[in-house]
Motif scaffolding. Structure first.
Motif, short mmCIF file in Angstrom:
data_model
loop_
_atom_site.label_atom_id
_atom_site.label_comp_id
_atom_site.label_asym_id
_atom_site.label_seq_id
_atom_site.Cartn_x
_atom_site.Cartn_y
_atom_site.Cartn_z
N MET A 152 -1.85 6.02 7.60
CA MET A 152 -1.91 5.43 9.51
C MET A 152 -0.81 5.04 9.78
N ARG A 153 -0.30 4.47 9.08
CA ARG A 153 0.79 3.44 8.76
C ARG A 153 1.94 3.92 9.31
N THR A 154 2.35 4.41 8.50
CA THR A 154 3.85 5.66 7.77
C THR A 154 3.62 6.31 9.45
N ILE A 155 3.00 6.84 10.02
CA ILE A 155 3.05 7.83 10.90
C ILE A 155 3.29 6.75 12.30
N LEU A 156 2.94 5.46 11.87
CA LEU A 156 2.42 5.00 12.86
C LEU A 156 4.00 3.91 13.87
N ARG A 157 4.61 3.94 11.91
CA ARG A 157 5.92 3.20 12.04
C ARG A 157 6.99 4.39 11.76
N THR A 158 6.74 5.52 11.94
CA THR A 158 7.96 6.93 12.67
C THR A 158 8.10 6.79 13.52
N MET A 159 7.11 7.16 14.40
CA MET A 159 6.71 7.05 15.89
C MET A 159 7.73 5.64 16.39
N LEU A 160 7.18 4.96 16.59
CA LEU A 160 7.45 3.54 16.48
C LEU A 160 8.96 3.39 16.40
N GLN A 161 9.68 3.69 15.68
CA GLN A 161 11.51 4.24 14.94
C GLN A 161 11.75 4.79 16.69
N GLY A 162 11.25 5.99 16.19
CA GLY A 162 11.72 6.85 17.19
C GLY A 162 11.83 6.59 18.18
N PHE A 163 11.05 5.60 18.69
CA PHE A 163 10.69 4.83 20.38
C PHE A 163 12.32 4.17 20.68
N GLY A 164 12.87 3.90 19.30
CA GLY A 164 14.32 2.53 18.67
C GLY A 164 13.63 1.35 19.02
N ALA A 165 11.90 1.51 17.89
CA ALA A 165 11.85 -0.01 17.64
C ALA A 165 12.63 -0.72 16.75
N ARG A 166 12.85 -2.28 16.11
CA ARG A 166 14.26 -2.25 15.84
C ARG A 166 13.18 -2.94 14.54
N ARG A 167 12.56 -3.62 15.68
CA ARG A 167 11.47 -4.80 14.08
C ARG A 167 9.92 -4.51 14.20
N ILE A 168 9.41 -3.36 13.26
CA ILE A 168 8.37 -3.18 12.45
C ILE A 168 7.44 -3.84 11.40
N ALA A 209 0.91 10.12 23.63
CA ALA A 209 -0.08 8.76 23.69
C ALA A 209 0.20 7.30 23.11
N LEU A 210 0.58 7.05 22.03
CA LEU A 210 1.33 5.65 21.77
C LEU A 210 2.01 5.79 22.87
N HIS A 211 3.21 6.64 23.28
CA HIS A 211 4.32 6.25 23.69
C HIS A 211 3.66 5.25 25.14
N GLN A 212 2.66 6.42 26.24
CA GLN A 212 2.00 5.80 27.07
C GLN A 212 1.17 4.48 27.41
N ARG A 213 0.52 4.00 25.48
CA ARG A 213 -0.44 3.02 25.46
C ARG A 213 1.27 1.55 25.75
#
Length: 145
Positions: free
Chosen positions: A1-17, A100-104
């Motif tokens: 689950m962490r891998t999936i979330l990290r991949t999505m967050l990186q796709g949104f442009g998150a720089r520090r996870i 859904a993650l982006h909306q939250r």
């Protein structure tokens, strides 16, 4: 689950996870990372999501006001009610989607909620109360008060 979330967050442009393998490591990481948002899984080893939220949502905790998004595979009404009582900002149901993650995330950023403190609760004002503050009898404080 962490891998999936990290991949999505990186796709949104998150720089520090910052990731943690369990809830206890997550609490330790809070001090080091000073995150803007906390994304927790309901079920984690050592210290689960609800216990971690209970430890964070105390007025004297330096991270008491951090927006919390809780991820869970269990969406029964009792779990949703418990998340609200814990002071979780948003609940994200598995299987999660990028949308859904982006909306939250956008919800906690663009629609910040005042915090309320009563004898039995400390956390973000429920949405219904946020929109009708006059009906709320408990003292309302803003972030940092």
């Amino acid at each position: 689950m962490r891998t999936i979330l990290r991949t999505m967050l990186q796709g949104f442009g998150a720089r520090r996870i910052v990731e943690a393998e369990d809830g206890a490591a997550g609490l330790e990481a809070l001090d080091r990372a000073n995150p803007d948002i906390l994304i927790l899984d309901w079920v984690m080893p050592i210290l689960d999501g609800p216990d971690m939220v209970r430890m964070i949502r105390t007025p004297d905790n330096p991270f008491a006001y951090i927006p919390i998004i809780m991820v869970t595979a269990h969406t029964e009404r009792s779990r949703i009610v418990e998340a609200r009582k814990l002071g979780v900002h948003e609940l994200l149901c598995k299987p999660i989607s990028a949308k859904a993650l982006h909306q939250r995330i956008m919800s906690v950023i663009l629609q910040p909620r005042d915090f309320v403190k009563t004898a039995g609760y400390f956390g973000p004002a429920p949405r219904a109360i946020r929109n009708h503050k006059k009906a709320w009898k408990a003292p309302v404080t803003t972030n940092g008060d």
